[in-house]
Design an enzyme around this catalytic site. Sequence first.
Site, PDB file in Angstrom:
ATOM      1  N   SER A 128      48.367  -4.950  28.260  1.00 31.35           N
ATOM      2  CA  SER A 128      47.662  -4.226  27.207  1.00 31.35           C
ATOM      3  C   SER A 128      46.244  -4.756  27.115  1.00 31.35           C
ATOM      4  O   SER A 128      45.977  -5.907  27.485  1.00 31.35           O
ATOM      5  CB  SER A 128      48.373  -4.422  25.868  1.00 31.35           C
ATOM      6  OG  SER A 128      47.604  -3.904  24.791  1.00 31.35           O
ATOM      7  N   TYR A 144      52.815  -8.984  19.340  1.00 33.43           N
ATOM      8  CA  TYR A 144      52.502  -8.088  20.453  1.00 33.43           C
ATOM      9  C   TYR A 144      51.415  -8.706  21.338  1.00 33.43           C
ATOM     10  O   TYR A 144      51.543  -8.724  22.566  1.00 33.43           O
ATOM     11  CB  TYR A 144      52.056  -6.737  19.909  1.00 33.43           C
ATOM     12  CG  TYR A 144      51.839  -5.681  20.964  1.00 33.43           C
ATOM     13  CD1 TYR A 144      52.911  -4.998  21.526  1.00 33.43           C
ATOM     14  CD2 TYR A 144      50.552  -5.352  21.403  1.00 33.43           C
ATOM     15  CE1 TYR A 144      52.719  -4.023  22.494  1.00 33.43           C
ATOM     16  CE2 TYR A 144      50.348  -4.373  22.368  1.00 33.43           C
ATOM     17  CZ  TYR A 144      51.428  -3.715  22.906  1.00 33.43           C
ATOM     18  OH  TYR A 144      51.236  -2.747  23.868  1.00 33.43           O
TER      19      TYR A 144
END
Length: 245
Positions: free
Chosen positions: A133, A146
């Site tokens: 990401s 995350y």
Amino acid sequence: MITGGTSGIGEATALLFAKEGAEVAITGRNRERGAAVVQRIKDIGPDAVFLHADVSVAGDCRRAVEETMEAFGRLDILFNNAGVFYPHTTLECSEKEWDEQIDINLKGTFLMSKFVLPVMIAQKRGVIVNNASGWGIVGGDHAVAYCASKGGVVLMTKAMAIDHGAQGIRINCVCPGDVETPMLPADAKMRGQKWDDYIAGCANRPLGRVGTAEEIAKAVLFLASDDSSFMTGAALVVDGGGTAD
């Protein structure tokens, strides 16, 4: 093999790979969605199988690899795509949510790679693409677990590339920004934001919009193909310029 291949980026990548002639194994936890994606792949032409598996469970990962080998006889590409996200700060994040994000996003990538690598080493070639990401490179708000998991994926990718390059295996990761997948409206809902306000915030980047699952799939295809034959240990950012400033 594509983990989390029943929706979003995983589904788009499975369909794109099929259009390129690849036989595809997808994993997921939703049998109905899995069957639907397999049928869409078969409608394109190549064979496909759905493997019901939780990537955070070692036994499921081992079985998925074994069943893929039984179906196709070889395993050339692994796309570690399965992931979850809960928007919380350190103070808000429960231990359960922390564990789930680390277990699926990071441990799942490790486990699937652990069981696929012996196959690729025996073949003397293979490609692993991990879905990291943009928030694995820079920090994000209300995303402590995350960010930790995806930052781990980025550095695990580099470490694996060093370990296995001499065995003919290339390992890279793709780092998407905000993408039109089911994860986006779910994030907006969990944050208590109206969709129009949420999407306007996501579009606050140089290209002025969110990405599509198909755009990320094309980046994964590039990393999986011989077009990227001199790339390993790389983190390819595909985020509309979101991490540029």
